[in-house]
Design a protein around this motif. Structure first.
Motif, PDB file in Angstrom:
ATOM      1  N   ASP A  77       0.825  -1.221   0.000  1.00 19.14           N
ATOM      2  CA  ASP A  77       0.000   0.000   0.000  1.00 19.14           C
ATOM      3  C   ASP A  77       0.855   1.265   0.000  1.00 19.14           C
ATOM      4  OD1 ASP A  77      -2.348  -1.549   0.228  1.00 19.14           O
ATOM      5  OD2 ASP A  77      -1.937  -1.793   2.382  1.00 19.14           O
ATOM      6  N   TYR A  78       2.117   1.145  -0.399  1.00 20.29           N
ATOM      7  CA  TYR A  78       3.039   2.272  -0.265  1.00 20.29           C
ATOM      8  C   TYR A  78       2.767   3.358  -1.307  1.00 20.29           C
ATOM      9  CZ  TYR A  78       7.482   4.667   0.562  1.00 20.29           C
ATOM     10  OH  TYR A  78       8.438   5.588   0.876  1.00 20.29           O
ATOM     11  N   ALA A  79       2.749   4.606  -0.854  1.00 19.30           N
ATOM     12  CA  ALA A  79       2.611   5.744  -1.768  1.00 19.30           C
ATOM     13  C   ALA A  79       3.939   6.494  -1.792  1.00 19.30           C
ATOM     14  CB  ALA A  79       1.493   6.657  -1.292  1.00 19.30           C
ATOM     15  N   LEU A  80       4.435   6.797  -2.982  1.00 20.59           N
ATOM     16  CA  LEU A  80       5.706   7.510  -3.105  1.00 20.59           C
ATOM     17  C   LEU A  80       5.602   8.911  -2.510  1.00 20.59           C
ATOM     18  CD1 LEU A  80       6.769   6.659  -6.767  1.00 20.59           C
ATOM     19  CD2 LEU A  80       7.791   5.787  -4.666  1.00 20.59           C
ATOM     20  N   THR A  81       6.645   9.329  -1.814  1.00 15.89           N
ATOM     21  CA  THR A  81       6.697  10.690  -1.280  1.00 15.89           C
ATOM     22  C   THR A  81       7.462  11.578  -2.269  1.00 15.89           C
ATOM     23  OG1 THR A  81       8.813  10.355  -0.187  1.00 15.89           O
ATOM     24  CG2 THR A  81       6.840   9.727   1.056  1.00 15.89           C
ATOM     25  N   SER A  82       7.405  12.894  -2.040  1.00 14.61           N
ATOM     26  CA  SER A  82       8.159  13.784  -2.933  1.00 14.61           C
ATOM     27  C   SER A  82       9.656  13.552  -2.747  1.00 14.61           C
ATOM     28  CB  SER A  82       7.779  15.241  -2.671  1.00 14.61           C
ATOM     29  OG  SER A  82       8.001  15.551  -1.317  1.00 14.61           O
ATOM     30  N   GLY A  83      10.049  13.165  -1.523  1.00 16.13           N
ATOM     31  CA  GLY A  83      11.457  12.820  -1.268  1.00 16.13           C
ATOM     32  C   GLY A  83      11.882  11.606  -2.088  1.00 16.13           C
ATOM     33  N   MET A  85      10.598  10.703  -4.966  1.00 13.68           N
ATOM     34  CA  MET A  85      10.692  11.124  -6.373  1.00 13.68           C
ATOM     35  C   MET A  85      12.020  11.820  -6.628  1.00 13.68           C
ATOM     36  SD  MET A  85       8.018   9.869  -7.603  1.00 13.68           S
ATOM     37  CE  MET A  85       7.054  10.434  -8.975  1.00 13.68           C
ATOM     38  N   LYS A  86      12.437  12.630  -5.655  1.00 18.03           N
ATOM     39  CA  LYS A  86      13.709  13.341  -5.787  1.00 18.03           C
ATOM     40  C   LYS A  86      14.863  12.337  -5.862  1.00 18.03           C
ATOM     41  CE  LYS A  86      13.099  17.504  -3.653  1.00 18.03           C
ATOM     42  NZ  LYS A  86      12.976  18.168  -2.350  1.00 18.03           N
ATOM     43  N   GLN A  87      14.805  11.334  -4.982  1.00 15.33           N
ATOM     44  CA  GLN A  87      15.851  10.303  -4.968  1.00 15.33           C
ATOM     45  C   GLN A  87      15.908   9.571  -6.309  1.00 15.33           C
ATOM     46  OE1 GLN A  87      17.402   7.406  -1.978  1.00 15.33           O
ATOM     47  NE2 GLN A  87      15.437   7.903  -1.011  1.00 15.33           N
ATOM     48  N   LEU A  88      14.735   9.226  -6.830  1.00 14.46           N
ATOM     49  CA  LEU A  88      14.695   8.473  -8.093  1.00 14.46           C
ATOM     50  C   LEU A  88      15.162   9.322  -9.262  1.00 14.46           C
ATOM     51  CD1 LEU A  88      11.350   6.535  -7.581  1.00 14.46           C
ATOM     52  CD2 LEU A  88      13.658   5.569  -7.599  1.00 14.46           C
ATOM     53  N   ALA A  89      14.828  10.632  -9.216  1.00 14.20           N
ATOM     54  CA  ALA A  89      15.239  11.531 -10.295  1.00 14.20           C
ATOM     55  C   ALA A  89      16.759  11.602 -10.389  1.00 14.20           C
ATOM     56  CB  ALA A  89      14.650  12.917 -10.055  1.00 14.20           C
ATOM     57  N   ASP A  90      17.411  11.423  -9.239  1.00  8.19           N
ATOM     58  CA  ASP A  90      18.857  11.570  -9.160  1.00  8.19           C
ATOM     59  C   ASP A  90      19.595  10.224  -9.291  1.00  8.19           C
ATOM     60  OD1 ASP A  90      21.030  13.309  -8.810  1.00  8.19           O
ATOM     61  OD2 ASP A  90      21.268  12.631  -6.734  1.00  8.19           O
ATOM     62  N   ALA A  91      18.835   9.120  -9.353  1.00 15.16           N
ATOM     63  CA  ALA A  91      19.454   7.786  -9.317  1.00 15.16           C
ATOM     64  C   ALA A  91      19.803   7.284 -10.717  1.00 15.16           C
ATOM     65  CB  ALA A  91      18.507   6.799  -8.640  1.00 15.16           C
ATOM     66  N   ASP A  92      20.769   6.362 -10.775  1.00 18.31           N
ATOM     67  CA  ASP A  92      21.097   5.666 -12.024  1.00 18.31           C
ATOM     68  C   ASP A  92      20.352   4.339 -12.112  1.00 18.31           C
ATOM     69  OD1 ASP A  92      23.290   7.453 -12.967  1.00 18.31           O
ATOM     70  OD2 ASP A  92      24.189   6.836 -11.060  1.00 18.31           O
ATOM     71  N   VAL A  93      20.215   3.666 -10.947  1.00 18.22           N
ATOM     72  CA  VAL A  93      19.640   2.320 -10.920  1.00 18.22           C
ATOM     73  C   VAL A  93      18.614   2.227  -9.800  1.00 18.22           C
ATOM     74  CG1 VAL A  93      20.166  -0.147 -10.628  1.00 18.22           C
ATOM     75  CG2 VAL A  93      21.858   1.358 -11.699  1.00 18.22           C
ATOM     76  N   PHE A  94      17.467   1.600 -10.083  1.00 19.25           N
ATOM     77  CA  PHE A  94      16.450   1.362  -9.062  1.00 19.25           C
ATOM     78  C   PHE A  94      16.235  -0.146  -8.947  1.00 19.25           C
ATOM     79  CE2 PHE A  94      11.707   1.459  -7.937  1.00 19.25           C
ATOM     80  CZ  PHE A  94      11.971   1.590  -6.575  1.00 19.25           C
ATOM     81  N   ILE A  95      16.462  -0.676  -7.757  1.00 25.53           N
ATOM     82  CA  ILE A  95      16.318  -2.115  -7.535  1.00 25.53           C
ATOM     83  C   ILE A  95      14.997  -2.377  -6.820  1.00 25.53           C
ATOM     84  CG2 ILE A  95      17.283  -4.152  -6.405  1.00 25.53           C
ATOM     85  CD1 ILE A  95      20.017  -2.646  -6.464  1.00 25.53           C
TER      86      ILE A  95
END
Ligand SMILES: [Zn+2]
Length: 297
Positions: A77-83, A85-95
């Motif tokens: 039931d997890y909802a993404l936070t704006s934090g 989104m910021k982390q993902l925008a700056d990431a190269d890889v998402f596991i």
């Protein structure tokens, strides 16, 4: 510039090559290694983080972040936070685990087309689409293997190190699995009742039989009717041990225990815990001890 590099996977290598060239002909004072930015990896939740801690151990220029905290549990039931989104925008890889564990995965893929998303459970044989693959040790081993293979592709200069780390961790997981199989061998075929559909692969691995799941997923407390039916199932089965989880309220477990005389024990699906590479090994060892104790009664 950074954005452009991220959106064009192949461009980054090219960029490094140009830096090397410039350094080589003396136009740049700083060495190449210092100029290359680190590989930013973000994991979705706890079990992914523990695998990543092991597979990236001592790999230089890797920064490991995570979305959900180590206490968040499953992400159903997890909802993404704006934090986030910021982390993902700056990431190269998402596991991510994938297979439906992260309901926001498609949205992330659409929003960040340059982000390399690695889904560890996808491609593995799933039971009824159940995503809790890591809760069996063999499932964890398969996910660790896929993680190392994918990181080796993303970051070729460190490919050997990822594989070496995965192989060392897999060795420990195999010892764990064999020890648990030996410890639980006397209880093969025994029935258990759990409180979250997290133990399907675990039960299959150790020959246990899940007779009932009281809460299908955390947050969906069983209704009065469902609870009454479960109480009847427990009574009819003669099962004396119920397995709740440390992550979720166990009001339903206590009600069933009171009505049936069964005892409540904690079984941990390894979705929360300390930020330690050895945490999964410790949690599963504890699960094995709890089960052997509960089922020997
Ligand atoms: Zn779950």
């Amino acid at each position: 510039m950074m954005k452009y590099i991220k959106n064009r996977g192949g461009y980054k290598m090219c960029f490094r090559f140009v830096l090397a060239l410039l350094a080589g002909i003396g136009l740049m004072a700083t060495p190449v290694a210092a100029a290359a930015r680190p590989l930013k990896i973000v994991t979705s939740f706890y079990p992914m983080r523990i695998m990543a801690l092991n597979v990236t151990r001592a790999v230089p220029d890797v920064v490991l972040g995570s979305l959900a905290s180590s206490g968040a549990g499953c992400l159903h039931d997890y909802a993404l936070t704006s934090g986030d989104m910021k982390q993902l925008a700056d990431a190269d890889v998402f596991i991510a685990n994938g297979a439906g564990m992260e309901p926001f995965l498609e949205r992330v893929a659409a929003r960040y087309p340059g982000l390399k998303i690695i889904t560890l459970a996808e491609g593995l044989p799933l039971v009824d689409g159940n995503p809790h693959v890591w809760v069996s040790v063999d499932g964890a081993i398969a996910e660790v293997g896929k993680l190392a293979a994918e990181l080796a592709k993303v970051d070729p200069p460190h490919a050997a190190l990822y594989r070496q780390n995965a192989s060392a961790y897999t060795g420990k997981l195999e010892v764990l699995r064999d020890g648990m199989k030996a410890a639980l061998a006397p209880y093969r075929g025994k029935g258990i009742i759990t409180f979250h559909e997290a133990f399907v692969y675990f039960a299959r691995e150790f020959g246990l039989n899940i007779v009932a799941v009281v809460e299908r997923e955390p947050g969906s407390e069983p209704g009065a009717k469902e609870l009454a039916a479960t109480i009847e199932t427990v009574k009819a089965s003669g099962i004396k041990a119920l397995f709740s989880e440390p992550q979720y309220p166990d009001a339903a477990a206590r009600t069933i225990a009171r009505e049936t005389g069964a005892e409540v024990y904690l079984l941990d699906p390894a979705v929360t815990g300390p930020d330690d590479p050895g945490a999964y090994l410790a949690i599963m060892t504890k699960n094995s001890e709890v089960l052997a104790h509960a089922l020997s009664k």
